[in-house]
Design an enzyme around this catalytic site. Structure first.
Site, short mmCIF file in Angstrom:
data_model
loop_
_atom_site.label_atom_id
_atom_site.label_comp_id
_atom_site.label_asym_id
_atom_site.label_seq_id
_atom_site.Cartn_x
_atom_site.Cartn_y
_atom_site.Cartn_z
N HIS A 61 0.84 -1.21 0.00
CA HIS A 61 0.00 0.00 0.00
C HIS A 61 0.87 1.26 0.00
CE1 HIS A 61 -4.09 1.80 1.29
NE2 HIS A 61 -3.34 2.75 0.76
N HIS A 63 1.60 5.17 -2.21
CA HIS A 63 1.13 6.15 -3.21
C HIS A 63 2.36 6.80 -3.82
CE1 HIS A 63 -3.14 6.06 -1.92
NE2 HIS A 63 -2.62 5.78 -0.74
N ARG A 65 2.08 8.62 -6.66
CA ARG A 65 1.56 9.86 -7.23
C ARG A 65 1.75 10.04 -8.73
NH1 ARG A 65 -1.55 10.32 -3.10
NH2 ARG A 65 -0.61 11.02 -1.17
N ASN A 95 -5.09 5.75 -7.18
CA ASN A 95 -5.73 7.08 -7.13
C ASN A 95 -4.78 8.17 -7.60
OD1 ASN A 95 -4.15 6.79 -4.83
ND2 ASN A 95 -5.42 8.13 -3.59
N HIS A 180 -10.85 0.76 0.84
CA HIS A 180 -10.62 1.80 1.85
C HIS A 180 -11.97 2.00 2.51
CE1 HIS A 180 -9.17 6.18 2.78
NE2 HIS A 180 -10.17 5.85 3.58
N ASP A 306 1.02 2.81 3.70
CA ASP A 306 0.11 3.83 3.15
C ASP A 306 0.90 5.12 2.93
OD1 ASP A 306 -2.05 5.19 2.19
OD2 ASP A 306 -3.12 5.32 4.09
N HIS A 310 3.16 14.30 0.26
CA HIS A 310 2.51 15.57 -0.12
C HIS A 310 3.51 16.71 -0.07
CE1 HIS A 310 -1.60 14.36 -0.65
NE2 HIS A 310 -1.56 13.67 0.47
#
Lengths: 425, 362
Positions: A61, A63, A65, A95, A180, A306, A310
């Protein structure tokens, strides 16, 4: 082509084969050639005395991006971070912008990963087109292109009829449907756990029920369809109860837990530090206890980060406006050591199982073990090394990590991916 | 004793200020010396972010300081010089009339220069973040930022990242400290003390920063606070707060010494927490009928703006128990005190006050 690496005198932990003893591992090309006492003059010998030799860690899991938010992370930067953290395989969430929703998108991720040449990068595909929760995405084509599961992560599939349809359809491909769990009607515009702290901080809360209601619903759907289902980042005591009951009924359900839900509580948000803003939100000490108990009992199948990178400029916004996410890939192992090994919840083989064998099974790849003939993904860990987490040394592009300055134990020494040393401390 | 000295001193200043523009810094020191002599307690906060973190001594200290400033507004020349040469920015990201004007006037009376900054758009859609806006203003050399923002914690975020004083004029539904202060100031002025008083706060508690600031200030000063409203407008964790909760205004009205009617904030309500305005008024409106059963000396408060006929009947709002306009008057004195104190604290911390802890290490 004939390259050989001999890892000598390490403590080999291979839960899949029930091995936990001092022995050598010989890697020939990209495969494990032999395990045991190996005396062979090879060019590359790694002395792993006092170190742990484990199957390459797997994080199902993350991200990365890409595509869409390359200023936060790219598959290249994320892969570099991953190998530095001992992960030889990661699974990206779909996502992105646009979401991973057809075979071309899946292939794009794979191509970027090949170019980065660091860790194996898998991806899940979206369950629904545009992650909108309305129409099914092309699961079959994506599965053929190599997607290892499906999720609309970032949010859950809200409509129960759509979720039921997704599970039914997925039955044809033997893939895992991951969720989720969060009922948006309950969660509303919440930004942290609903509780005393959200009340006094004047921030809208997300009730644990938002997660539990959807998990309960999904369990009933799995009961009906019997399709493999994976509950992502569960965070509440109530979810643990639901998983416990579902496993008792032998439903094909697995679940995962993140380091922040084991180490941090809602109280951390008291100063409005957006580095603690994450979804599902940080919960209470009681929930942490329940999750640890679940791990001890063997109810939790995988540990994941996860990893949610950012931009600093986004995390500098008001707590209400800042995005959810914690970037923790590069310190993950040490965090799990702190959360689980130091308090005696798990021993090393137990931890390694949740980071190798089990996650490989969930996504259905032939990895997570050091059996002879398997792919040579190996992580060498110094279990005693102490260090201080410094976000400024992260290979990840982002710095939104609340663990900066933490003193931790357990460091990755070397990461071997497909028989190549891709990271050396 | 101390208060009279402070009165005198301010009187003295303004006299000097008007008669002769040669105001000397030593006058300022004089008043500080007086404050120090009057109380051993020393104010040290250069930001006022909320009342939760204040001690009862600190709250009383602000109230006592405000008493001194109250005088100024009653005189023909309504000005004193302690903030002369200082720049105050009124940074309002949400609608406000009362609070913004009150702060502006307070700063004016203390001889500060004022910049009005009103921005309806949220920082995100606007393209410039809150911090960037503040940093830009700071680069122009401001001393005090008064901020109202729709996000809880906005004032705190600012205080961590800029050097100027930050005064919270309302952040989301977290706190509205000067409102809390002026509420307890008003009660204290009439009742003498809050010790042992029963105070009802009625209405949309869940979305009210006033309710939260009131709760902290009132309970710290020894009052008993009862939150009254429908369960759907109560914070779901009210049981963990230092208050009791009632769903029946009829039960509470007879018992309380003070009743603070909150405005129904239609702009903040999500969904429909009560079926209709009619039904809400029926259960929670402060009507003449209900007032008949209240203690004769009950104080009726409202932070404004009033929805007449909704949470409070006009006759009650304008009635003899109402102190709604006193609240506004007192608000000015309280805000003068707050601006004065934070500026003092900053001046004292002066050079040592480098940038405080940032969110991100450099």
């Amino acid at each position: 082509m004939n390259s050989e690496i001999l890892i000598k005198n390490g403590r080999l932990i291979d839960p899949a084969n029930g091995i936990d003893k001092e022995c050598d591992v010989l890697i020939a090309d990209d495969k494990i050639a032999s395990v045991g006492k190996v005396e062979k003059p090879v060019q590359k010998i790694i002395d792993a005395t006092g170190k742990l030799v484990t199957p390459g860690l797997i994080d199902i899991h993350v991200h990365f991006r890409e595509p869409g938010d390359e200023e936060e992370e790219t598959i290249a930067s994320g892969s570099a971070a991953a190998v530095a953290a001992g992960f030889t395989s990661v699974v990206c969430m779909p996502n992105t912008k646009p979401p991973i929703e057809n075979e071309t998108d899946v292939e794009y991720v794979h191509r970027k990963a090949r170019q980065a040449r660091k860790t194996h990068v898998y991806t899940m595909g979206a369950i629904t087109k545009g992650r909108e929760g309305v129409e099914l995405a092309e699961m079959g084509f994506m599965a053929e292109a190599g997607a290892v599961g499906f999720t609309d992560d970032g949010s859950g599939v809200q409509d129960p009829a759509v979720m039921l349809r997704a599970l039914k359809y997925a039955d044809m491909f033997d893939v895992v449907i991951a969720q989720h769990c969060q009922d948006n009607a309950f969660a509303g515009n919440g930004v942290m756990n609903s509780g005393y702290y959200s009340t006094i901080l004047g921030l809208p809360g997300i009730d644990p029920l938002a997660e539990e209601a959807m998990l309960w619903r999904d369990i009933q759907l799995v009961r009906k369809t019997n399709v493999r289902y994976h509950a992502q980042h569960i965070s509440t005591a109530g979810s643990v109860e639901l998983i416990r009951a579902a496993k008792k009924d032998s439903l094909p359900i697995t679940c995962e837990v993140t380091p922040h839900h084991l180490l941090l509580t809602e109280e951390c948000c008291a100063e409005y530090d957006t580095n603690y803003k994450v979804n599902p939100p940080l919960r209470s000490a009681k929930d942490i206890e329940a999750l640890k108990e679940a791990i001890k009992e063997g109810l939790v199948d995988a540990l994941v980060t996860d990893h949610g990178p950012h931009l600093q400029s986004e995390k500098e916004l008001e707590f209400l406006a800042a995005p959810f996410g914690i970037a923790s890939l590069e310190c993950a192992l040490a965090l799990f050591v702190k959360a689980l090994i130091e308090p005696g919840i798990l021993d090393w083989p137990g931890l390694v199982r949740l980071m190798t064998e089990n996650p490989a099974k969930i996504i259905g790849v032939d990895k997570g073990t050091l059996g002879v003939g398997k792919q040579a993904d190996v992580t060498i860990i110094d279990p005693k090394a102490e260090y201080e987490i410094d976000v400024n040394r992260f290979r990840s592009k982002s710095r939104n990590c609340p663990y900066h300055g933490w003193k931790v134990t357990g460091k990755v020494e070397k990461t071997i991916v497909g028989g190549e040393i891709r990271f050396e401390a | 004793m101390f208060e009279t000295k402070l009165f005198w001193s301010i009187e003295f200043w303004s006299f000097r200020f008007v008669s002769n523009f040669d105001f000397r810094i030593s006058d300022l020191h004089e008043v500080m010396a007086l404050i120090k002599k009057g109380k051993s307690f020393k104010w040290h906060r250069k930001h006022l972010l909320g009342l939760r973190e204040l001690s009862s001594e600190e709250i009383i200290y602000i109230l006592d300081t405000a008493k001194g400033f109250e005088q100024i507004s009653t005189r023909s020349v309504k000005k004193a010089p302690p903030l002369r040469g200082k720049v105050v920015v009124n940074m309002f990201f949400e609608d406000s009339t009362r609070t913004r004007n009150s702060f502006a006037l307070a700063a004016n009376r203390l001889s500060a220069d004022i910049i009005e900054f009103t921005e309806k758009a949220s920082s995100v859609s606007k393209g410039e973040t809150l911090l960037d806006t503040a940093r830009n203003l700071e680069a122009m050399g401001i001393d005090i930022v008064v901020i109202r923002h729709s996000a809880g914690g906005a004032a705190k975020l600012l205080s961590r990242n800029i050097n100027a004083c930050v005064v919270n004029a309302g952040d989301g539904f977290c706190e509205h400290p000067t409102q809390g202060l002026l509420d307890v100031y008003t009660i204290r002025k009439i009742k003498g003390t809050l010790e042992g008083l029963k105070i009802a706060i009625v209405g949309d508690i869940a979305h009210s920063r006033v309710a939260r600031s009131d709760m902290w200030a009132m309970t710290k000063l020894g009052a008993e606070v009862i939150f009254v409203g429908p369960p759907t407008l109560m914070p779901s964790w009210a049981s963990k707060l230092p208050v009791s909760v009632s769903y029946s205004l009829d039960e509470v009205i007879e018992k309380v010494d003070v009743i603070n009617m909150l405005r129904i904030q239609f702009e903040r309500l999500g969904g429909n927490p009560f079926p209709s305005v009619r039904e809400y008024s029926h259960y929670f409106g402060l009507t003449l009928e209900r007032m008949k059963r209240a203690k004769p000396d009950i104080l009726v408060m409202h932070p404004g703006p009033i929805n007449r006929g909704l949470e409070i009947e006009s006759e009650v709002a304008d009635g003899r128990n109402s102190v709604i306009l006193d609240q506004v008057t007192n608000g000015l004195a309280v805000r003068m005190a707050v601006l004065f104190l934070v500026n003092q604290a900053r001046a004292q911390q002066g050079k040592e006050a480098k940038h405080e802890k940032r969110i991100y290490p450099d």
